[in-house]
Design a protein around this motif. Structure first.
Motif, PDB file in Angstrom:
ATOM      1  N   GLN A   1       0.172  -8.271   5.493  1.00 46.85           N
ATOM      2  CA  GLN A   1      -1.123  -7.970   4.897  1.00 46.85           C
ATOM      3  C   GLN A   1      -2.206  -8.834   5.512  1.00 46.85           C
ATOM      4  OE1 GLN A   1       0.161  -8.522   0.744  1.00 46.85           O
ATOM      5  NE2 GLN A   1      -0.163  -6.345   0.432  1.00 46.85           N
ATOM      6  N   THR A   2      -3.334  -8.230   5.827  1.00 49.34           N
ATOM      7  CA  THR A   2      -4.456  -8.930   6.445  1.00 49.34           C
ATOM      8  C   THR A   2      -5.740  -8.609   5.703  1.00 49.34           C
ATOM      9  OG1 THR A   2      -3.411  -8.884   8.635  1.00 49.34           O
ATOM     10  CG2 THR A   2      -5.785  -9.236   8.570  1.00 49.34           C
ATOM     11  N   VAL A   3      -6.532  -9.640   5.427  1.00 46.45           N
ATOM     12  CA  VAL A   3      -7.847  -9.458   4.803  1.00 46.45           C
ATOM     13  C   VAL A   3      -8.878 -10.243   5.603  1.00 46.45           C
ATOM     14  CG1 VAL A   3      -6.916  -9.110   2.475  1.00 46.45           C
ATOM     15  CG2 VAL A   3      -7.507 -11.420   3.236  1.00 46.45           C
TER      16      VAL A   3
ATOM     17  N   LEU B   1       3.239   3.400  -0.455  1.00 51.65           N
ATOM     18  CA  LEU B   1       3.723   2.166   0.166  1.00 51.65           C
ATOM     19  C   LEU B   1       3.851   2.335   1.670  1.00 51.65           C
ATOM     20  CD1 LEU B   1       6.564   1.445  -2.395  1.00 51.65           C
ATOM     21  CD2 LEU B   1       4.424   0.182  -2.232  1.00 51.65           C
ATOM     22  N   GLU B   2       3.494   1.295   2.388  1.00 48.46           N
ATOM     23  CA  GLU B   2       3.726   1.267   3.822  1.00 48.46           C
ATOM     24  C   GLU B   2       4.466  -0.011   4.187  1.00 48.46           C
ATOM     25  OE1 GLU B   2       1.384   1.641   8.106  1.00 48.46           O
ATOM     26  OE2 GLU B   2       0.257   1.557   6.241  1.00 48.46           O
ATOM     27  N   ARG B   3       3.879  -1.148   3.828  1.00 55.33           N
ATOM     28  CA  ARG B   3       4.518  -2.435   4.014  1.00 55.33           C
ATOM     29  C   ARG B   3       3.895  -3.435   3.062  1.00 55.33           C
ATOM     30  NH1 ARG B   3       3.443  -3.174  10.258  1.00 55.33           N
ATOM     31  NH2 ARG B   3       4.793  -1.373  10.086  1.00 55.33           N
TER      32      ARG B   3
ATOM     33  N   HIS C   1       9.062  -0.794   6.040  1.00 51.80           N
ATOM     34  CA  HIS C   1       9.151   0.668   6.040  1.00 51.80           C
ATOM     35  C   HIS C   1       9.556   1.139   4.644  1.00 51.80           C
ATOM     36  CE1 HIS C   1       9.658  -0.274  10.351  1.00 51.80           C
ATOM     37  NE2 HIS C   1       9.033   0.867  10.548  1.00 51.80           N
ATOM     38  N   ALA C   2       9.063   2.301   4.262  1.00 53.67           N
ATOM     39  CA  ALA C   2       9.407   2.905   2.968  1.00 53.67           C
ATOM     40  C   ALA C   2       9.553   4.409   3.154  1.00 53.67           C
ATOM     41  CB  ALA C   2       8.327   2.601   1.923  1.00 53.67           C
TER      42      ALA C   2
END
Length: 397
Positions: free
Chosen positions: A355-357, A310-312, A239-240
């Motif tokens: 993070q996912t790619v 920013l989110e995570r 969280h930001a």
């Protein structure tokens, strides 16, 4: 920061406290250790109610405070809250007087399983919450798969026992525990798992049932987590948010190393804009501290950082840069639960932390179609550039 607020008055054996107690100068005195407990289970099994009944300190990222969570009535993101308890004798022998249990409330809906995977890397112990009236459901099984991959300790919590007539309750609970033990016998955890029976939010509005017994169970079963303040600093934030006049607050967990105020850091996802940043101050569940080490849940204030971007993601130490890669060679394990064929040039989601790619896999050794656990080397390529780190990545089709 205004990120953490008190949820309820402290009560024995729980008490308010931080993952590290602070002396008059705000220095960390390592007499209390932080243990991260993942609360997993099927949607509507009562995970958030359980966190609410256990917690003495909550954050803005807890107990479904997100507006969409309140509107839809379900947990949509990871939530964090905590309570502290006296350490058992085996911890005291290591110089630890207290344990702060940081509860990681994970979403139970099927479409949010990736959020659960992202949060699993910080978990020391998994608590699998099961509705005592329904048994194992679809997402219960999915959470068990995640726990089996990423955790070494599991506690099973049977919730909503108040809905079972008291005259039949003991017999019913013995029956369901016996059935669950047969299910867990096929996992790495085995049949001899610790069970707790609770009613976190009784329907008649009466006080919670079995919560203190659950706390005693957690204290007795949790292993001493390994914490090493040395090595490269890496921090996973989930969280930001901005604080006017101070900067941006990133809340998350220290994955490795340690961090102090004025330490130089880098936010890799921002590229050049993420370099040359400094930590302004630190807090652990409402307590200002001068250091956070591996395993600590911490709020980090960073100046000259735009929260909107920013989110995570991750934050790293300036002295230990993490390279960005578009291909890697890794050893992969086939899950016994995954029934489909695993073929070269197949597309997979590659998850590292939050993070996912999308990635294309090229297997150097063929995997047969049988549903059993096996390993092979694979080359994984993606086109977006993912921060590489020395931690396990989960690949799910």
């Amino acid at each position: 920061f205004s990120e953490q607020v008190s949820a309820r008055p402290p009560s024995s054996p729980r008490h308010r406290g931080a993952g590290a107690m602070s002396d008059e100068k705000g220095k960390v005195a390592r007499k209390t250790i932080n243990v991260n407990v993942g609360i997993l289970g099927h949607i509507d099994s009562g995970k958030t109610s359980l966190c609410r009944s256990l917690s003495t300190i909550t954050s803005t990222a807890s107990l479904d405070k997100h507006p969409q969570s309140q509107e839809r009535g379900i947990t949509l993101d990871l939530g964090f809250s905590s309570f502290s308890a006296d350490a058992p004798e085996r911890f005291k022998a290591e110089g630890i007087d207290g344990i702060q249990f940081c509860l990681v409330d994970c979403p139970g809906h099927a479409s949010l399983i990736r959020t659960v995977i992202g949060g699993a890397q910080i978990i020391d112990l998994c608590a699998l919450v099961i509705d005592a009236n329904k048994g194992i459901q679809a997402q219960t099984a999915e959470c068990l798969v995640v726990a089996e991959i990423l955790a070494n300790q599991l506690v099973v919590i049977l919730n909503k026992i108040d809905m079972i007539p008291e005259a039949k309750r003991e017999k019913h609970l013995k029956s369901i525990i016996k059935k669950l033990q047969a299910t867990f016998a096929a996992t790495k955890f085995g049949a001899d798992l610790p069970f707790a029976c609770v009613a976190a939010n009784p329907q008649d509005g009466s006080p919670a049932i079995g919560v203190e017994n659950l706390i005693d169970l957690l204290r007795s079963k949790v292993d001493m987590p390994k914490r090493n303040p040395a090595g490269p600093f890496m921090f996973s934030f989930d969280h930001a948010f901005p604080i006017k006049g101070q900067g941006t607050v990133l809340t998350g967990t220290v994955l490795s190393g340690s961090v102090k105020p004025q330490q130089a850091i880098v936010v890799p996802s921002l590229g050049e804009a993420g370099k040359g940043k400094k930590v302004r101050s630190l807090q652990m569940f409402k307590q200002p501290v001068q250091e956070a080490i591996q395993g600590d849940r911490v709020a980090m204030c960073v100046a000259a950082l735009d929260a909107k971007e920013l989110e995570r993601g991750i934050v790293i130490g300036e002295k230990f840069p993490v390279p960005t890669i578009d291909a890697c060679i890794c050893v992969v394990n086939r899950l016994a639960y995954f029934k489909q064929a695993v073929n070269t040039k197949a597309k997979f989601h590659l998850t590292l932390g939050h993070q996912t790619v999308m990635a294309t896999a090229h297997f150097f050794c063929p995997l047969d179609g049988a549903a059993h656990t096996s390993s092979t080397a694979a080359g994984i390529a993606n086109g977006s550039g993912t921060p590489a780190a020395k931690q396990s990545a989960s690949a799910a089709a």
